[in-house]
Design a protein around this motif. Structure first.
Motif, PDB file in Angstrom:
ATOM      1  N   PRO A 196       0.819  -1.232   0.000  1.00  0.00           N
ATOM      2  CA  PRO A 196       0.000   0.000   0.000  1.00  0.00           C
ATOM      3  C   PRO A 196       0.844   1.269   0.000  1.00  0.00           C
ATOM      4  N   PHE A 197       1.989   1.234   0.661  1.00  0.00           N
ATOM      5  CA  PHE A 197       2.871   2.399   0.706  1.00  0.00           C
ATOM      6  C   PHE A 197       3.310   2.790  -0.703  1.00  0.00           C
ATOM      7  N   LEU A 198       3.755   1.803  -1.483  1.00  0.00           N
ATOM      8  CA  LEU A 198       4.233   2.066  -2.840  1.00  0.00           C
ATOM      9  C   LEU A 198       3.085   2.460  -3.761  1.00  0.00           C
ATOM     10  N   ILE A 199       1.942   1.800  -3.611  1.00  0.00           N
ATOM     11  CA  ILE A 199       0.782   2.134  -4.449  1.00  0.00           C
ATOM     12  C   ILE A 199       0.328   3.567  -4.181  1.00  0.00           C
ATOM     13  N   GLY A 200       0.357   3.979  -2.912  1.00  0.00           N
ATOM     14  CA  GLY A 200      -0.007   5.345  -2.565  1.00  0.00           C
ATOM     15  C   GLY A 200       0.928   6.365  -3.181  1.00  0.00           C
ATOM     16  N   LEU A 201       2.233   6.068  -3.175  1.00  0.00           N
ATOM     17  CA  LEU A 201       3.196   6.971  -3.787  1.00  0.00           C
ATOM     18  C   LEU A 201       2.978   7.067  -5.294  1.00  0.00           C
ATOM     19  N   ILE A 202       2.666   5.941  -5.922  1.00  0.00           N
ATOM     20  CA  ILE A 202       2.410   5.941  -7.369  1.00  0.00           C
ATOM     21  C   ILE A 202       1.178   6.783  -7.686  1.00  0.00           C
ATOM     22  N   THR A 203       0.162   6.676  -6.850  1.00  0.00           N
ATOM     23  CA  THR A 203      -1.056   7.495  -7.018  1.00  0.00           C
ATOM     24  C   THR A 203      -0.701   8.974  -6.955  1.00  0.00           C
ATOM     25  N   PHE A 204       0.076   9.346  -5.955  1.00  0.00           N
ATOM     26  CA  PHE A 204       0.470  10.746  -5.800  1.00  0.00           C
ATOM     27  C   PHE A 204       1.306  11.211  -6.990  1.00  0.00           C
ATOM     28  N   LEU A 205       2.263  10.394  -7.417  1.00  0.00           N
ATOM     29  CA  LEU A 205       3.141  10.779  -8.532  1.00  0.00           C
ATOM     30  C   LEU A 205       2.359  10.982  -9.826  1.00  0.00           C
ATOM     31  N   SER A 206       1.263  10.257  -9.976  1.00  0.00           N
ATOM     32  CA  SER A 206       0.456  10.375 -11.204  1.00  0.00           C
ATOM     33  C   SER A 206      -0.211  11.736 -11.322  1.00  0.00           C
ATOM     34  N   SER A 207      -0.308  12.470 -10.212  1.00  0.00           N
ATOM     35  CA  SER A 207      -0.975  13.778 -10.225  1.00  0.00           C
ATOM     36  C   SER A 207      -0.029  14.919 -10.587  1.00  0.00           C
ATOM     37  N   TYR A 208       1.224  14.602 -10.858  1.00  0.00           N
ATOM     38  CA  TYR A 208       2.226  15.652 -11.096  1.00  0.00           C
ATOM     39  C   TYR A 208       1.832  16.656 -12.178  1.00  0.00           C
ATOM     40  N   PRO A 209       1.376  16.232 -13.360  1.00  0.00           N
ATOM     41  CA  PRO A 209       1.080  17.222 -14.413  1.00  0.00           C
ATOM     42  C   PRO A 209       0.024  18.240 -14.009  1.00  0.00           C
ATOM     43  N   ILE A 210      -0.947  17.811 -13.189  1.00  0.00           N
ATOM     44  CA  ILE A 210      -2.004  18.721 -12.753  1.00  0.00           C
ATOM     45  C   ILE A 210      -1.421  19.808 -11.858  1.00  0.00           C
TER      46      ILE A 210
END
Length: 247
Positions: A196-210
């Motif tokens: 879950p820790f890594l999945i959460g970080l990936i979720t956050f990183l996906s929002s970078y362009p916004i």
């Protein structure tokens, strides 16, 4: 006197605190099974609200939709997310050059507070006027400082990196960031990453362009991308440090 004060804690701004709180919140969205996890998630939400930063609010909403997608990832969902990610990166670059036209289109909508947006647009023009068409400036940047911009700041990741370090550094940064993110997204589909820790970080990183369109946020996102890479099960911290260990 009726003023609203943004929370920023030990960070330099409400934006920084909000993004850090959002990264924590993304992690605990996938770990909300214990009272402690619930408390930390609620703390993250309260912190985000108290920053009074619209960009953080918009990025939080985008993270929520990304969370829905990655909760049950499929190849189709991941492919769509990748396309959206790259499209938003491209729009972040184009926005610098068409922001004034967009501003004029919505300027008559008086229920929007566009003062900060207008200031950003002037900052874009001021920065672009300092950049020359010299090949060296394009490749390596002009080294624009706050003194060069008077009362304006560069609130766009592309323009900030381009003006200071050049288009080459920007392209390298985006390639590195995207490769880390896409590797993580592929790992979710292949069930390689389940923590879950890594999945959460990936979720956050996906929002970078916004987040990067109307603010400089690379200083938060890129270090977190490196942390995500280090927690890759195939190349963890111990594996990275192993060549440095003494026999």
């Amino acid at each position: 006197m009726g003023a609203q004060v943004r929370a920023f804690g030990l960070s330099d701004s409400g934006l920084t605190l909000g993004l850090l709180a959002l990264s924590l919140g993304c992690i605990y969205l996938y770990k909300i099974k214990t009272p402690w996890s619930t408390i930390l998630l609620l703390l993250s939400i309260v912190t985000i609200v108290l920053t009074l930063t619209r960009n953080v609010y918009v990025t939080t909403i985008s993270c929520f939709f990304i969370f829905i997608v990655l909760k049950r990832p499929t190849k189709v969902k991941i492919s769509i997310l990748k396309i959206i990610f790259m499209t938003c990166i491209f729009l972040g670059v184009i926005f610098v050059y068409i922001a004034e036209d967009i501003f004029h289109l919505i300027n008559n909508l008086t229920f929007f507070d566009l003062q900060s947006t207008n200031s950003r647009i002037k900052g874009y023009h001021e920065t672009l006027s300092l950049l020359s068409n010299d090949v060296n400036d394009i490749i390596w940047g002009h080294g624009v400082t706050s003194q060069d911009l008077a009362n304006y700041v560069i609130d766009n990741d592309f323009l900030y990196i381009y003006a200071n370090a050049g288009i080459l550094i920007y392209v390298i940064t985006i390639i590195l960031y995207t490769s880390i993110l896409f590797k993580g997204l592929n790992g979710l589909v292949n069930k390689k990453y389940t923590d879950p820790f890594l999945i959460g970080l990936i979720t956050f990183l996906s929002s970078y362009p916004i987040a990067s369109i109307l603010n400089v946020v690379i200083y938060v996102y890129f270090p977190i991308a490196l942390i995500s890479y280090m927690f890759n099960p195939g190349r963890g911290v111990k594996e990275i440090l192993k060549p440095c260990a003494y026999n």
